[in-house]
Design a protein around this motif. Structure first.
Motif, PDB file in Angstrom:
ATOM      1  N   ALA A  25      -2.428   3.784  -6.295  1.00  0.00           N
ATOM      2  CA  ALA A  25      -1.781   4.010  -7.591  1.00  0.00           C
ATOM      3  C   ALA A  25      -2.715   4.783  -8.521  1.00  0.00           C
ATOM      4  O   ALA A  25      -2.337   5.813  -9.062  1.00  0.00           O
ATOM      5  CB  ALA A  25      -1.359   2.691  -8.223  1.00  0.00           C
ATOM      6  N   CYS A  26      -3.947   4.292  -8.676  1.00  0.00           N
ATOM      7  CA  CYS A  26      -4.884   4.969  -9.590  1.00  0.00           C
ATOM      8  C   CYS A  26      -5.873   5.860  -8.842  1.00  0.00           C
ATOM      9  O   CYS A  26      -6.401   6.812  -9.415  1.00  0.00           O
ATOM     10  CB  CYS A  26      -5.628   3.959 -10.462  1.00  0.00           C
ATOM     11  N   GLY A  27      -6.159   5.554  -7.582  1.00  0.00           N
ATOM     12  CA  GLY A  27      -7.081   6.356  -6.782  1.00  0.00           C
ATOM     13  C   GLY A  27      -8.532   6.253  -7.197  1.00  0.00           C
ATOM     14  O   GLY A  27      -9.373   7.013  -6.718  1.00  0.00           O
ATOM     15  N   LYS A  28      -8.852   5.315  -8.070  1.00  0.00           N
ATOM     16  CA  LYS A  28     -10.202   5.247  -8.637  1.00  0.00           C
ATOM     17  C   LYS A  28     -11.081   4.144  -8.052  1.00  0.00           C
ATOM     18  O   LYS A  28     -12.294   4.292  -8.025  1.00  0.00           O
ATOM     19  CB  LYS A  28     -10.111   5.045 -10.154  1.00  0.00           C
ATOM     20  N   VAL A  29     -10.474   3.053  -7.637  1.00  0.00           N
ATOM     21  CA  VAL A  29     -11.244   1.902  -7.164  1.00  0.00           C
ATOM     22  C   VAL A  29     -10.731   1.452  -5.800  1.00  0.00           C
ATOM     23  O   VAL A  29      -9.614   1.785  -5.413  1.00  0.00           O
ATOM     24  CB  VAL A  29     -11.181   0.728  -8.176  1.00  0.00           C
ATOM     25  N   PRO A  30     -11.553   0.677  -5.075  1.00  0.00           N
ATOM     26  CA  PRO A  30     -11.086   0.183  -3.774  1.00  0.00           C
ATOM     27  C   PRO A  30      -9.857  -0.711  -3.907  1.00  0.00           C
ATOM     28  O   PRO A  30      -9.714  -1.450  -4.880  1.00  0.00           O
ATOM     29  CB  PRO A  30     -12.283  -0.632  -3.262  1.00  0.00           C
ATOM     30  N   ALA A  31      -8.985  -0.612  -2.915  1.00  0.00           N
ATOM     31  CA  ALA A  31      -7.801  -1.479  -2.870  1.00  0.00           C
ATOM     32  C   ALA A  31      -8.255  -2.917  -2.669  1.00  0.00           C
ATOM     33  O   ALA A  31      -9.194  -3.176  -1.920  1.00  0.00           O
ATOM     34  CB  ALA A  31      -6.882  -1.041  -1.743  1.00  0.00           C
ATOM     35  N   GLN A  32      -7.600  -3.820  -3.360  1.00  0.00           N
ATOM     36  CA  GLN A  32      -7.939  -5.238  -3.264  1.00  0.00           C
ATOM     37  C   GLN A  32      -6.758  -6.086  -2.822  1.00  0.00           C
ATOM     38  O   GLN A  32      -6.914  -7.239  -2.459  1.00  0.00           O
ATOM     39  CB  GLN A  32      -8.438  -5.742  -4.619  1.00  0.00           C
ATOM     40  N   THR A  33      -5.579  -5.512  -2.881  1.00  0.00           N
ATOM     41  CA  THR A  33      -4.386  -6.241  -2.466  1.00  0.00           C
ATOM     42  C   THR A  33      -3.394  -5.266  -1.847  1.00  0.00           C
ATOM     43  O   THR A  33      -3.631  -4.062  -1.826  1.00  0.00           O
ATOM     44  CB  THR A  33      -3.763  -7.015  -3.665  1.00  0.00           C
ATOM     45  N   CYS A  34      -2.320  -5.815  -1.349  1.00  0.00           N
ATOM     46  CA  CYS A  34      -1.302  -4.995  -0.699  1.00  0.00           C
ATOM     47  C   CYS A  34       0.022  -5.189  -1.436  1.00  0.00           C
ATOM     48  O   CYS A  34       0.531  -6.299  -1.509  1.00  0.00           O
ATOM     49  CB  CYS A  34      -1.186  -5.418   0.752  1.00  0.00           C
ATOM     50  N   HIS A  35       0.542  -4.118  -1.980  1.00  0.00           N
ATOM     51  CA  HIS A  35       1.789  -4.155  -2.741  1.00  0.00           C
ATOM     52  C   HIS A  35       2.947  -3.778  -1.830  1.00  0.00           C
ATOM     53  O   HIS A  35       2.844  -2.857  -1.028  1.00  0.00           O
ATOM     54  CB  HIS A  35       1.688  -3.170  -3.906  1.00  0.00           C
ATOM     55  N   HIS A  36       4.046  -4.515  -1.955  1.00  0.00           N
ATOM     56  CA  HIS A  36       5.274  -4.171  -1.235  1.00  0.00           C
ATOM     57  C   HIS A  36       6.095  -3.283  -2.161  1.00  0.00           C
ATOM     58  O   HIS A  36       6.580  -3.752  -3.191  1.00  0.00           O
ATOM     59  CB  HIS A  36       6.059  -5.434  -0.876  1.00  0.00           C
ATOM     60  N   PHE A  37       6.226  -2.010  -1.808  1.00  0.00           N
ATOM     61  CA  PHE A  37       6.968  -1.081  -2.653  1.00  0.00           C
ATOM     62  C   PHE A  37       8.393  -1.579  -2.856  1.00  0.00           C
ATOM     63  O   PHE A  37       8.886  -1.656  -3.962  1.00  0.00           O
ATOM     64  CB  PHE A  37       6.950   0.325  -2.049  1.00  0.00           C
ATOM     65  N   VAL A  38       9.060  -1.907  -1.746  1.00  0.00           N
ATOM     66  CA  VAL A  38      10.340  -2.614  -1.827  1.00  0.00           C
ATOM     67  C   VAL A  38       9.964  -4.093  -1.747  1.00  0.00           C
ATOM     68  O   VAL A  38       9.368  -4.531  -0.762  1.00  0.00           O
ATOM     69  CB  VAL A  38      11.293  -2.235  -0.674  1.00  0.00           C
ATOM     70  N   PRO A  39      10.260  -4.877  -2.771  1.00  0.00           N
ATOM     71  CA  PRO A  39       9.820  -6.273  -2.818  1.00  0.00           C
ATOM     72  C   PRO A  39      10.258  -7.092  -1.599  1.00  0.00           C
ATOM     73  O   PRO A  39      11.325  -6.861  -1.032  1.00  0.00           O
ATOM     74  CB  PRO A  39      10.481  -6.815  -4.092  1.00  0.00           C
ATOM     75  N   LYS A  40       9.415  -8.044  -1.241  1.00  0.00           N
ATOM     76  CA  LYS A  40       9.712  -8.934  -0.113  1.00  0.00           C
ATOM     77  C   LYS A  40      11.060  -9.621  -0.301  1.00  0.00           C
ATOM     78  O   LYS A  40      11.780  -9.838   0.668  1.00  0.00           O
ATOM     79  CB  LYS A  40       8.613  -9.990   0.035  1.00  0.00           C
ATOM     80  N   SER A  41      11.385  -9.951  -1.522  1.00  0.00           N
ATOM     81  CA  SER A  41      12.641 -10.651  -1.798  1.00  0.00           C
ATOM     82  C   SER A  41      13.867  -9.784  -1.542  1.00  0.00           C
ATOM     83  O   SER A  41      14.970 -10.291  -1.398  1.00  0.00           O
ATOM     84  CB  SER A  41      12.663 -11.128  -3.251  1.00  0.00           C
ATOM     85  N   GLN A  42      13.679  -8.475  -1.452  1.00  0.00           N
ATOM     86  CA  GLN A  42      14.804  -7.569  -1.240  1.00  0.00           C
ATOM     87  C   GLN A  42      14.985  -7.144   0.208  1.00  0.00           C
ATOM     88  O   GLN A  42      16.017  -6.568   0.546  1.00  0.00           O
ATOM     89  CB  GLN A  42      14.649  -6.315  -2.108  1.00  0.00           C
ATOM     90  N   SER A  43      13.969  -7.393   1.064  1.00  0.00           N
ATOM     91  CA  SER A  43      14.112  -6.924   2.440  1.00  0.00           C
ATOM     92  C   SER A  43      13.129  -7.608   3.383  1.00  0.00           C
ATOM     93  O   SER A  43      11.932  -7.310   3.352  1.00  0.00           O
ATOM     94  CB  SER A  43      13.913  -5.408   2.506  1.00  0.00           C
ATOM     95  N   ASN A  44      13.644  -8.496   4.238  1.00  0.00           N
ATOM     96  CA  ASN A  44      12.800  -9.039   5.305  1.00  0.00           C
ATOM     97  C   ASN A  44      12.427  -7.948   6.293  1.00  0.00           C
ATOM     98  O   ASN A  44      11.358  -7.979   6.888  1.00  0.00           O
ATOM     99  CB  ASN A  44      13.519 -10.168   6.041  1.00  0.00           C
ATOM    100  N   ASN A  45      13.292  -6.972   6.452  1.00  0.00           N
ATOM    101  CA  ASN A  45      13.042  -5.874   7.380  1.00  0.00           C
ATOM    102  C   ASN A  45      11.797  -5.073   7.005  1.00  0.00           C
ATOM    103  O   ASN A  45      11.075  -4.591   7.869  1.00  0.00           O
ATOM    104  CB  ASN A  45      14.258  -4.951   7.444  1.00  0.00           C
ATOM    105  N   LEU A  46      11.525  -4.924   5.715  1.00  0.00           N
ATOM    106  CA  LEU A  46      10.381  -4.124   5.258  1.00  0.00           C
ATOM    107  C   LEU A  46       9.154  -4.956   4.911  1.00  0.00           C
ATOM    108  O   LEU A  46       8.120  -4.398   4.565  1.00  0.00           O
ATOM    109  CB  LEU A  46      10.790  -3.273   4.051  1.00  0.00           C
TER     110      LEU A  46
END
Length: 118
Positions: A25-46
């Motif tokens: 998102a910002c490209g400035k610091v190391p990633a610390q977590t994993c974001h689900h672009f399509v929320p988990k609540s909206q798709s078990n498939n993704l």
């Protein structure tokens, strides 16, 4: 009960594998977590689909989830492209058999991927 334990294990492995590199998102610091672009609540498939998993820093994740900052998703979409986002939106409605066998396969795949990088 076993399904819940397997889901938690798979979620931990996702976090471990998909926090490599810089925040997408910002490209400035190391990633610390994993974001689900399509929320988990909206798709078990993704939920465990690599295309839906976005390594980001805690600050960007917090800004998105608590402040509703739309720039976070816009930055990720600029990086990955509108075709990528459109594809995810189409595939989010695909039904997925979320069962013990499915989760065991996800865990095996993620364990193999982690073993390759360690």
């Amino acid at each position: 009960m076993k399904l819940t334990k397997l889901r938690r294990k798979a979620d931990r492995l996702v976090l471990e594998f998909y926090t490599q590199g810089l925040c997408q998102a910002c490209g400035k610091v190391p990633a610390q977590t994993c974001h689900h672009f399509v929320p988990k609540s909206q798709s078990n498939n993704l939920r465990y689909d690599p295309k839906n998993l976005v390594p980001i820093c805690n600050a960007c994740h917090f800004a998105h989830h608590t402040k509703g900052d739309p720039e976070i998703h816009r930055a990720i979409e600029r990086l990955r492209g509108s075709d990528w986002a459109d594809d995810l939106q189409k595939r989010r409605r695909i039904l997925c058999k979320f069962n013990i066998g499915y989760l065991e396969n996800i865990i095996e795949e993620l364990t193999n991927l982690l073993n390759q990088i360690h």
